[in-house]
Design a protein around this motif. Structure first.
Motif, PDB file in Angstrom:
ATOM      1  N   LEU A 193     -58.467  29.816  -4.735  1.00 23.14           N
ATOM      2  CA  LEU A 193     -59.818  30.074  -4.972  1.00 23.14           C
ATOM      3  C   LEU A 193     -60.191  31.346  -4.431  1.00 23.14           C
ATOM      4  CD1 LEU A 193     -62.586  29.331  -6.113  1.00 23.14           C
ATOM      5  CD2 LEU A 193     -63.083  28.343  -4.086  1.00 23.14           C
ATOM      6  N   LEU A 194     -59.740  31.671  -3.072  1.00 21.76           N
ATOM      7  CA  LEU A 194     -60.135  32.948  -2.315  1.00 21.76           C
ATOM      8  C   LEU A 194     -59.542  34.065  -2.910  1.00 21.76           C
ATOM      9  CD1 LEU A 194     -60.259  31.389   1.382  1.00 21.76           C
ATOM     10  CD2 LEU A 194     -62.253  31.931  -0.242  1.00 21.76           C
ATOM     11  N   LEU A 195     -58.045  33.672  -3.220  1.00 24.43           N
ATOM     12  CA  LEU A 195     -57.274  34.997  -3.761  1.00 24.43           C
ATOM     13  C   LEU A 195     -57.950  35.244  -5.214  1.00 24.43           C
ATOM     14  CD1 LEU A 195     -55.545  34.220  -1.426  1.00 24.43           C
ATOM     15  CD2 LEU A 195     -53.614  34.598  -2.862  1.00 24.43           C
ATOM     16  N   GLY A 196     -58.552  34.371  -5.890  1.00 26.31           N
ATOM     17  CA  GLY A 196     -59.165  34.895  -7.217  1.00 26.31           C
ATOM     18  C   GLY A 196     -60.493  35.799  -7.308  1.00 26.31           C
ATOM     19  N   GLN A 197     -61.090  35.676  -5.956  1.00 30.12           N
ATOM     20  CA  GLN A 197     -62.281  36.679  -5.994  1.00 30.12           C
ATOM     21  C   GLN A 197     -62.378  38.148  -5.596  1.00 30.12           C
ATOM     22  OE1 GLN A 197     -64.568  34.148  -6.711  1.00 30.12           O
ATOM     23  NE2 GLN A 197     -62.690  33.068  -6.784  1.00 30.12           N
ATOM     24  N   ASP A 198     -63.286  38.720  -6.211  1.00 32.06           N
ATOM     25  CA  ASP A 198     -63.196  40.151  -6.168  1.00 32.06           C
ATOM     26  C   ASP A 198     -63.602  40.708  -5.033  1.00 32.06           C
ATOM     27  OD1 ASP A 198     -62.837  42.806  -7.182  1.00 32.06           O
ATOM     28  OD2 ASP A 198     -64.783  42.585  -8.314  1.00 32.06           O
ATOM     29  N   ALA A 200     -66.130  26.576 -19.746  1.00 34.89           N
ATOM     30  CA  ALA A 200     -66.128  26.866 -18.223  1.00 34.89           C
ATOM     31  C   ALA A 200     -66.458  28.575 -18.425  1.00 34.89           C
ATOM     32  CB  ALA A 200     -64.876  26.511 -17.692  1.00 34.89           C
ATOM     33  N   MET A 201     -65.897  29.247 -19.109  1.00 36.90           N
ATOM     34  CA  MET A 201     -65.666  30.611 -19.303  1.00 36.90           C
ATOM     35  C   MET A 201     -66.926  31.090 -19.856  1.00 36.90           C
ATOM     36  SD  MET A 201     -61.893  31.809 -20.615  1.00 36.90           S
ATOM     37  CE  MET A 201     -60.443  31.323 -19.647  1.00 36.90           C
ATOM     38  N   ARG A 202     -67.798  30.443 -20.475  1.00 37.28           N
ATOM     39  CA  ARG A 202     -68.881  30.996 -21.211  1.00 37.28           C
ATOM     40  C   ARG A 202     -70.097  30.833 -20.005  1.00 37.28           C
ATOM     41  NH1 ARG A 202     -67.129  28.811 -25.659  1.00 37.28           N
ATOM     42  NH2 ARG A 202     -68.126  26.486 -25.286  1.00 37.28           N
ATOM     43  N   VAL A 203     -69.840  29.831 -19.219  1.00 31.91           N
ATOM     44  CA  VAL A 203     -71.034  29.499 -18.202  1.00 31.91           C
ATOM     45  C   VAL A 203     -70.753  30.259 -16.653  1.00 31.91           C
ATOM     46  CG1 VAL A 203     -71.910  27.366 -19.487  1.00 31.91           C
ATOM     47  CG2 VAL A 203     -70.070  27.295 -17.421  1.00 31.91           C
ATOM     48  N   GLY A 204     -69.421  30.761 -16.753  1.00 35.09           N
ATOM     49  CA  GLY A 204     -69.061  31.610 -15.634  1.00 35.09           C
ATOM     50  C   GLY A 204     -68.392  30.719 -14.397  1.00 35.09           C
ATOM     51  N   LEU A 205     -67.978  29.471 -14.887  1.00 37.20           N
ATOM     52  CA  LEU A 205     -67.002  28.685 -13.881  1.00 37.20           C
ATOM     53  C   LEU A 205     -65.652  29.214 -13.924  1.00 37.20           C
ATOM     54  CD1 LEU A 205     -68.486  25.032 -14.718  1.00 37.20           C
ATOM     55  CD2 LEU A 205     -69.017  26.576 -13.050  1.00 37.20           C
ATOM     56  N   THR A 224     -56.428  25.622 -11.162  1.00 37.11           N
ATOM     57  CA  THR A 224     -57.762  25.600 -11.094  1.00 37.11           C
ATOM     58  C   THR A 224     -58.471  24.882 -12.032  1.00 37.11           C
ATOM     59  OG1 THR A 224     -57.599  27.467  -9.500  1.00 37.11           O
ATOM     60  CG2 THR A 224     -59.745  26.811 -10.431  1.00 37.11           C
ATOM     61  N   LEU A 225     -57.843  25.366 -13.362  1.00 31.25           N
ATOM     62  CA  LEU A 225     -58.559  24.832 -14.633  1.00 31.25           C
ATOM     63  C   LEU A 225     -58.162  23.307 -14.723  1.00 31.25           C
ATOM     64  CD1 LEU A 225     -57.883  27.442 -17.193  1.00 31.25           C
ATOM     65  CD2 LEU A 225     -60.340  26.716 -16.332  1.00 31.25           C
ATOM     66  N   SER A 226     -57.090  22.906 -14.475  1.00 32.46           N
ATOM     67  CA  SER A 226     -56.574  21.567 -14.613  1.00 32.46           C
ATOM     68  C   SER A 226     -57.370  20.849 -13.827  1.00 32.46           C
ATOM     69  CB  SER A 226     -55.221  21.416 -14.462  1.00 32.46           C
ATOM     70  OG  SER A 226     -54.779  21.644 -13.216  1.00 32.46           O
ATOM     71  N   ARG A 227     -57.627  21.126 -12.596  1.00 32.06           N
ATOM     72  CA  ARG A 227     -58.662  20.300 -11.548  1.00 32.06           C
ATOM     73  C   ARG A 227     -59.994  20.427 -12.181  1.00 32.06           C
ATOM     74  NH1 ARG A 227     -55.577  23.020  -7.663  1.00 32.06           N
ATOM     75  NH2 ARG A 227     -57.397  24.460  -7.064  1.00 32.06           N
ATOM     76  N   LEU A 228     -60.439  21.484 -12.812  1.00 24.79           N
ATOM     77  CA  LEU A 228     -61.841  21.392 -13.178  1.00 24.79           C
ATOM     78  C   LEU A 228     -62.193  20.589 -14.389  1.00 24.79           C
ATOM     79  CD1 LEU A 228     -64.587  22.939 -12.342  1.00 24.79           C
ATOM     80  CD2 LEU A 228     -63.759  24.905 -13.779  1.00 24.79           C
ATOM     81  N   LEU A 229     -61.447  20.692 -15.239  1.00 24.03           N
ATOM     82  CA  LEU A 229     -61.815  20.146 -16.598  1.00 24.03           C
ATOM     83  C   LEU A 229     -62.100  18.625 -16.606  1.00 24.03           C
ATOM     84  CD1 LEU A 229     -59.086  21.306 -19.081  1.00 24.03           C
ATOM     85  CD2 LEU A 229     -61.407  22.503 -18.426  1.00 24.03           C
ATOM     86  N   PRO A 230     -61.732  17.792 -15.607  1.00 24.56           N
ATOM     87  CA  PRO A 230     -61.919  16.412 -15.767  1.00 24.56           C
ATOM     88  C   PRO A 230     -63.616  16.260 -15.139  1.00 24.56           C
ATOM     89  CG  PRO A 230     -59.817  16.510 -14.864  1.00 24.56           C
ATOM     90  CD  PRO A 230     -60.189  18.142 -15.115  1.00 24.56           C
ATOM     91  N   THR A 231     -63.853  17.416 -14.207  1.00 15.80           N
ATOM     92  CA  THR A 231     -65.010  17.395 -13.784  1.00 15.80           C
ATOM     93  C   THR A 231     -66.094  17.707 -14.821  1.00 15.80           C
ATOM     94  OG1 THR A 231     -64.376  17.705 -11.660  1.00 15.80           O
ATOM     95  CG2 THR A 231     -66.457  18.056 -11.953  1.00 15.80           C
ATOM     96  N   ILE A 232     -65.710  18.720 -15.659  1.00 15.82           N
ATOM     97  CA  ILE A 232     -66.590  19.131 -16.610  1.00 15.82           C
ATOM     98  C   ILE A 232     -67.010  18.056 -17.793  1.00 15.82           C
ATOM     99  CG2 ILE A 232     -67.087  20.881 -18.509  1.00 15.82           C
ATOM    100  CD1 ILE A 232     -65.653  22.717 -16.686  1.00 15.82           C
ATOM    101  N   ARG A 233     -65.873  17.415 -18.174  1.00 17.10           N
ATOM    102  CA  ARG A 233     -65.889  16.314 -19.159  1.00 17.10           C
ATOM    103  C   ARG A 233     -66.759  15.025 -18.561  1.00 17.10           C
ATOM    104  NH1 ARG A 233     -62.270  15.637 -23.270  1.00 17.10           N
ATOM    105  NH2 ARG A 233     -60.605  17.014 -22.302  1.00 17.10           N
ATOM    106  N   SER A 283     -70.150  30.574  -8.915  1.00 21.45           N
ATOM    107  CA  SER A 283     -70.505  29.752  -9.996  1.00 21.45           C
ATOM    108  C   SER A 283     -70.101  28.236  -9.849  1.00 21.45           C
ATOM    109  CB  SER A 283     -70.419  30.535 -11.296  1.00 21.45           C
ATOM    110  OG  SER A 283     -69.041  30.607 -11.533  1.00 21.45           O
ATOM    111  N   LEU A 284     -68.753  28.319  -9.495  1.00 22.53           N
ATOM    112  CA  LEU A 284     -68.122  26.995  -9.488  1.00 22.53           C
ATOM    113  C   LEU A 284     -68.697  26.145  -8.213  1.00 22.53           C
ATOM    114  CD1 LEU A 284     -65.727  25.507 -10.524  1.00 22.53           C
ATOM    115  CD2 LEU A 284     -64.268  26.466  -8.809  1.00 22.53           C
ATOM    116  N   PHE A 285     -69.023  26.982  -7.009  1.00 21.01           N
ATOM    117  CA  PHE A 285     -69.670  26.034  -6.041  1.00 21.01           C
ATOM    118  C   PHE A 285     -70.769  25.397  -6.663  1.00 21.01           C
ATOM    119  CE2 PHE A 285     -72.404  26.064  -2.140  1.00 21.01           C
ATOM    120  CZ  PHE A 285     -71.781  25.277  -1.407  1.00 21.01           C
TER     121      PHE A 285
END
Length: 525
Positions: free
Chosen positions: A260-265, A445-450, A459-468, A302-304
């Motif tokens: 997560l940290l490496l992907g931040q700007d 997830a992309m549209r809402v900034g997650l 990261t997406l594979s861990r996030l999708l079940p939560t969104i669903r 946004s994910l947090f």
């Protein structure tokens, strides 16, 4: 090539300070360390001894006892900057750090990043016009003098403030400066730092003002940089990734936050947990690495916000008296289409417009750009629409000169559903149940900034079940509310079944309802 002089303010854990200094200077950068004078002398001596042979490390001549919200933090920073300017003539940038910060990019990436633009990186927002201060004192920080520490000398702090307030003992802000505010974690060019040091010698009146300002580390450098540097040479942002909880506490990062940290700007992150030894090890290795390419997705904040918001669902706005004591009209019918896939609901409303004369409005409480008539300004912002929801709906009924009106709502708007369904008007609810593929959830997830285009697949594979599960939870809450006149259209049902629900919802003949149910590509993504 940029060469960074890190300005490190710290007060504990001498072993970690030594490792941090060794890691950041191993690639040719520099560090000036201010170790709080409140800390044990033995800890300071350990740091001096551990770094004695490192020519890229220096210390200010004087150590100060620092306190939160005090001028001492600014003075300690100035002392460390002065030492760095003198000791490292080749340093091109000066970067503020704490002992809890660590690099989340390689030194190679950081140097290239700083070389791209000739700017200073510091949050610098207008003190009075911006909303940087969310709650609490604002003007009071500046116009009153604060001699005592608010945390350690609370009684004296508030006694002095109340006395000044009672006697009207306010002071004026220096006339030629515009006070700015922002994060204390900045990265400034050498020229800017030299200008600041020179300004401090020429303008003791400004220093006197900030010495008794509350929390000056959020205003001093931010104000001086804006005063001294052309606006186009200031990038009003920090290069240190940090987040705060709803309670104003810094978010702490652990071993599993590496990707997560490496992907931040950002170049650095704060705060890294002292227990996150594996994370610290990996980040230390990363800083010295070469040829590493980073996929910047920048979805951390946004994910947090999304993940921590679970379990805290409540009403955003308390009902006003003109809302609770009013009604949409006993003879009126409000027809609400609820659907998570907005394009499906809009497609359905488009067909309803073709086959009926019922006025239809899209997601007016979710989309700022929703087409609405001019209703005197009540429709102008999303905040006004929510606060004056019933007044807005009454005005729309009047505008269309109709006793029937269809609107769309997102399933997350349970507070609006509860409000409208509790009105004296006749309210009918049509919930559209859609299927959610993984591809759709990724797009959502992309549209809402997650997530972003470069968010790692892991990261997406861990996030999708939560969104669903979140979408299922929203639907369950609507069902648990037991609204009257609650009808459903399902993507999995044939048109003849959905037509029955549409006929009851719209009060139409079966053939018209069937024509709507058979809308071409109704559920297509």
């Amino acid at each position: 090539m940029a060469k960074i002089a890190f300005i490190l303010l710290c007060h504990k854990d001498p072993d970690a300070v030594i490792k941090q200094a060794q890691s950041l200077t191993a690639v040719g950068d520099y560090m000036s360390i201010h170790f709080d004078a409140s800390a044990p002398q033995a800890a300071y001596d350990k740091i001096r001894k551990g770094l004695a042979d490192n020519p890229n490390v220096t210390f200010p001549k004087r150590r100060l006892r620092c306190g939160w919200g005090e001028w001492s933090l600014v003075q300690a920073t100035l002392n460390a900057v002065e030492a760095a300017v003198e000791a490292f003539p080749r340093a091109t940038h000066f970067y503020m750090l704490s002992g809890d910060c660590m690099a989340i990019k390689s030194a190679e990436y950081a140097h290239e990043f700083l070389d791209r633009r000739e700017v200073d990186y510091i949050e610098s927002f207008d003190y009075f016009k911006s909303d940087w201060i969310k709650t609490g004192w604002k003007e009071e920080r500046l116009i009153y003098r604060h001699w005592f520490n608010e945390r350690t000398q609370k009684k004296r702090f508030y006694a002095a403030f109340n006395l000044q307030k009672r006697l009207g003992l306010t002071r004026r802000i220096p006339e030629d400066i515009e006070v700015m505010i922002g994060s204390q974690w900045w990265c400034l060019r050498r020229r800017t730092v030299e200008w600041i040091m020179d300004f401090c010698k020429r303008r003791p009146d400004v220093l006197r003002f900030f010495r008794t300002t509350w929390i000056p580390d959020e205003t001093f450098f931010q104000t001086l940089v804006r005063h001294l540097v052309p606006e186009h040479e200031i990038e009003s942002r920090t290069l240190t990734f940090l987040m705060f909880t709803d309670y104003g506490m810094p978010v702490v990062f652990y071993n599993d936050h590496y990707d997560l940290l490496l992907g931040q700007d950002f170049l650095f992150a704060r705060k890294i947990s002292p227990e996150a030894r594996e994370l610290k090890r990996r980040l230390g290795v990363l800083y010295a690495s070469e040829g590493v390419r980073f996929q910047i997705s920048n979805e951390g904040r946004s994910l947090f916000k999304f993940l921590t918001g679970k379990g805290r669902i409540g009403r955003r706005f308390a009902p006003r008296f003109w809302e609770t004591e009013s009604t949409l009209g006993r003879e009126r019918e409000l027809l609400i289409v609820v659907c998570k896939k907005w394009h499906v609901a809009k497609r359905l409303l488009g067909r309803i417009r073709q086959l009926t004369d019922i006025p239809c409005i899209d997601y007016l409480f979710n989309e700022e750009s929703c087409a609405l008539p001019d209703l005197g300004g009540i429709q102008s912002t999303m905040g006004k629409r929510h606060r004056h929801r019933r007044a807005l709906m009454r005005m729309l009924f009047d505008y269309f000169e109709s006793d029937r009106l269809i609107v769309c709502l997102d399933p997350a708007n349970l507070d609006l559903l509860e409000d409208f369904c509790g009105d004296r008007a006749v309210t009918r609810l049509l919930e559209i149940e859609c299927q959610f593929s993984d591809a759709y959830l990724v797009g959502h997830a992309m549209r809402v900034g997650l997530a972003g285009d470069r968010t790692p697949k892991e990261t997406l594979s861990r996030l999708l079940p939560t969104i669903r599960n979140d979408m299922v939870h929203e639907s369950d809450r609507i069902r648990d509310a037991n609204f009257d006149n609650h009808l459903r259209v399902r993507e999995t049902d044939p048109p003849e079944i959905n037509a029955m629900a549409l006929a009851a919802f719209l009060g139409l003949e079966e053939d018209k309802a069937r024509a709507i149910a058979e809308t071409e590509h109704l559920f297509a993504d």
